[in-house]
Every structure is written in structure tokens, then in C-alpha cells.
Enzyme design. Structure first.
Site, mmCIF file in Angstrom:
data_model
loop_
_atom_site.group_PDB
_atom_site.id
_atom_site.type_symbol
_atom_site.label_atom_id
_atom_site.label_comp_id
_atom_site.label_asym_id
_atom_site.label_seq_id
_atom_site.Cartn_x
_atom_site.Cartn_y
_atom_site.Cartn_z
ATOM 1 N N HIS A 91 50.448 30.599 48.018
ATOM 2 C CA HIS A 91 49.248 31.187 47.412
ATOM 3 C C HIS A 91 48.291 30.061 47.025
ATOM 4 O O HIS A 91 48.729 28.986 46.614
ATOM 5 C CB HIS A 91 49.624 32.021 46.187
ATOM 6 C CG HIS A 91 48.500 32.896 45.734
ATOM 7 N ND1 HIS A 91 47.451 32.415 44.991
ATOM 8 C CD2 HIS A 91 48.234 34.208 45.970
ATOM 9 C CE1 HIS A 91 46.590 33.402 44.777
ATOM 10 N NE2 HIS A 91 47.042 34.501 45.352
ATOM 11 N N GLU A 159 43.589 34.832 52.561
ATOM 12 C CA GLU A 159 42.885 34.994 51.280
ATOM 13 C C GLU A 159 41.899 33.842 51.109
ATOM 14 O O GLU A 159 42.288 32.752 50.656
ATOM 15 C CB GLU A 159 43.878 34.964 50.112
ATOM 16 C CG GLU A 159 44.907 36.067 50.123
ATOM 17 C CD GLU A 159 45.469 36.318 48.725
ATOM 18 O OE1 GLU A 159 45.293 37.434 48.239
ATOM 19 O OE2 GLU A 159 46.050 35.405 48.127
ATOM 20 N N SER A 201 39.581 40.150 46.121
ATOM 21 C CA SER A 201 38.679 41.155 45.550
ATOM 22 C C SER A 201 38.727 42.496 46.285
ATOM 23 O O SER A 201 37.693 43.144 46.480
ATOM 24 C CB SER A 201 37.243 40.600 45.490
ATOM 25 O OG SER A 201 37.202 39.481 44.628
ATOM 26 N N GLY A 223 43.995 41.777 41.053
ATOM 27 C CA GLY A 223 43.504 42.501 39.875
ATOM 28 C C GLY A 223 43.620 44.017 39.988
ATOM 29 O O GLY A 223 44.023 44.686 39.020
HETATM 30 P P1 13P Z 1 42.253 39.586 43.539
HETATM 31 O O1 13P Z 1 42.581 40.878 44.258
HETATM 32 O O2 13P Z 1 42.312 39.722 42.060
HETATM 33 O O3 13P Z 1 40.996 38.977 44.048
HETATM 34 O O4 13P Z 1 43.446 38.560 43.894
HETATM 35 C C1 13P Z 1 43.780 38.361 45.220
HETATM 36 C C2 13P Z 1 45.013 37.569 45.268
HETATM 37 O O5 13P Z 1 45.011 36.383 44.989
HETATM 38 C C3 13P Z 1 46.250 38.247 45.650
HETATM 39 O O6 13P Z 1 47.264 37.349 45.941
#
Ligand code: 13P
Length: 242
Positions: A91, A159, A201, A223
Site C-alpha cells: 500500500h 491506487e 476516493s 473511507g
Molecule cells: P480512500 O478510498 O479513502 O481514498 O482510500 C483508498 C485506499 O487507500 C484503499 O486502500
């Protein structure tokens, strides 16, 4: 038909009371039938999350060691013993906050594979890397090096760093381009197609803009996965094949 994979990454953004509220609301509502749902709680809450109906469990990270004197570490075998089928590695919060390299991430992914857990390997470029036109070559290096040593296809989660927790997701067109690029890059490495998830997001309102594309095999959600009703709404909005 294999449904899309929706993975909740709770990070360290939830406390025990909130986990209990999530459990009550999730298990009190109808089951999700249109997507495969995975939850990655903090390791200390894995046994609480084990009661969630219709959900597979996932570790948020794993040690490069199999066992021994490694204070604070959680091994792949421990994750397996608590019922995990998946483990997230690489991550961006570990790459940047803990200086994790592709080589280290590859070792962690191998540990998971050895224990029979499927690695979810995260990759993503920073805003600067995207603006300078270097995103595709960076992602190719990240996926190639982070998968080295694996004998079976992992899951990749794309991501973009700038989309994580910012409220500004990548455009679906850019996501499709990058997912095709990742699949092409790993084409020869594995016998099976490599599923690629999008994360950054994602919420119940925008999720289907991504999953409408066959190149997007699922989502990695931060989130918007912390509230059971919101996450359920997201999961049930997503249809189609992985
Ligand atoms: P968000 O959905 O809060 O942007 O986070 C994404 C994430 O890092 C999932 O591993």
C-alpha cells in the site's frame, strides 16, 4: 460468472466501538449478492470481523518473516489461522511511510502465497510522476518487481497516490488505460489473467463509473468502507463480471 471483487481497507481508521456498530448494521441488513466482498480490518480486529456475513477476510500487511523474534509483526500463517484468504501488500502508505521497496513487497507477497493467501499488491504513481509523464513506466516497474518470485497470479490494486483519501478519484478513462497497461505488463508472467482493482476516493456515487469497464475487476475502498450502510450501498450498486 465471477462477480467483481470489492475490498474494504479499514486501515487504522476504526476503533472497537465502530467495528461493533459495523457488525450490527452489516449483519442486520440484506446480504450482498452481486459482488464478492472482502474486509481488511486492523489485525487486532480480525476475529471481530470474522462474524460479518458473506465476507472474506484480508490482512492489511504481512511480515516478511515466517516466524520468530520479530516484535510487533504479524505472519502470513497467523493471518491464515484467523481465517484470512487475502493479504494487502505494498500500500502507498507503507511504501512512503515505511520506506517499503518493490523487493520487500515481493518477499511479503511470496510469504502470503506460500501460506495459500492471495496477495493484493498495491501500486500507484504520485501526482508529480503523473504530471511528468512517467506514470506508465513507474507502474510497470512496480508491478514487475513486486510480483517477482510469485508462481500464481496475484491481484493488483491500482491506487494513484494523489487519489487516496483526497476526494479526487482518477478519471475512469485514465483508470482503464492503466489497468490495460498493468495486464499487458504481467501478461507473460502468469498463466491466468491478473485481476486489477481500482482504489482512490471510491464512493457509492462514483463506483459504477469504474466497474462498468471490463478492465476494472473490482475496487479497493478506504473511507467509504468504514460505514456499513454506505459500504453496503456501494457493494450492491456494483454488478457485472470480474
Ligand atoms: P480512500 O478510498 O479513502 O481514498 O482510500 C483508498 C485506499 O487507500 C484503499 O486502500
Amino acid at each position: 460468472m465471477i462477480p467483481k471483487l470489492i475490498v474494504a481497507n479499514w486501515k487504522m481508521a476504526i476503533d472497537l466501538d465502530a467495528v461493533r456498530v459495523f457488525e450490527r448494521e452489516w449483519n442486520g441488513g440484506p446480504a450482498v449478492t452481486t459482488a464478492d466482498v472482502v474486509v481488511a480490518p486492523p489485525a487486532v480486529f480480525l476475529h471481530h470481523a470474522a462474524v460479518l456475513g458473506g465476507v472474506s477476510l484480508c490482512g492489511q500487511d504481512v511480515s516478511i518473516h515466517s516466524m520468530g523474534a520479530h516484535t510487533g509483526e504479524v505472519s502470513a500463517a497467523m493471518l491464515k489461522a484467523l481465517g484470512c484468504r487475502y493479504g494487502i501488500v505494498g500500500h502507498s502508505e507503507r511504501r512512503s511511510g515505511h520506506s517499503e521497496t518493490n523487493a520487500l513487497i515481493a518477499e511479503k507477497a511470496s510469504r502470503l502465497e506460500t501460506e495459500g493467501l492471495r496477495p493484493i499488491i498495491c501500486v500507484g504513481e504520485s501526482l508529480l510522476e503523473r504530471q511528468s509523464g512517467g506514470a506508465e513506466s513507474l507502474i510497470a516497474t512496480q508491478v514487475t518487481e513486486s510480483c517477482s518470485g510469485l508462481s500464481t497470479a496475484p491481484i493488483i490494486a491500482y491506487e494513484p497516490v494523489w487519489a487516496i483519501g483526497s476526494g479526487e478519484s482518477a478519471s475512469p478513462d485514465d483508470v482503464v488505460v492503466m489497468h490495460r497497461h498493468i495486464k499487458r505488463t504481467l501478461d507473460r508472467a502468469f498463466a491466468a489473467d491478473v485481476p486489477v482493482l481500482y482504489g482512490g476516493s471510491v464512493n457509492p456515487e462514483n463506483c459504477t463509473q469504474f466497474t462498468a469497464h471490463p478492465e476494472v475487476n473490482g475496487l479497493l475502498v478506504g473511507g467509504a468502507s468504514l460505514n456499513a450502510r454506505q459500504f453496503w450501498k456501494l457493494c450492491t450498486s456494483v454488478g457485472g463480471e470480474r
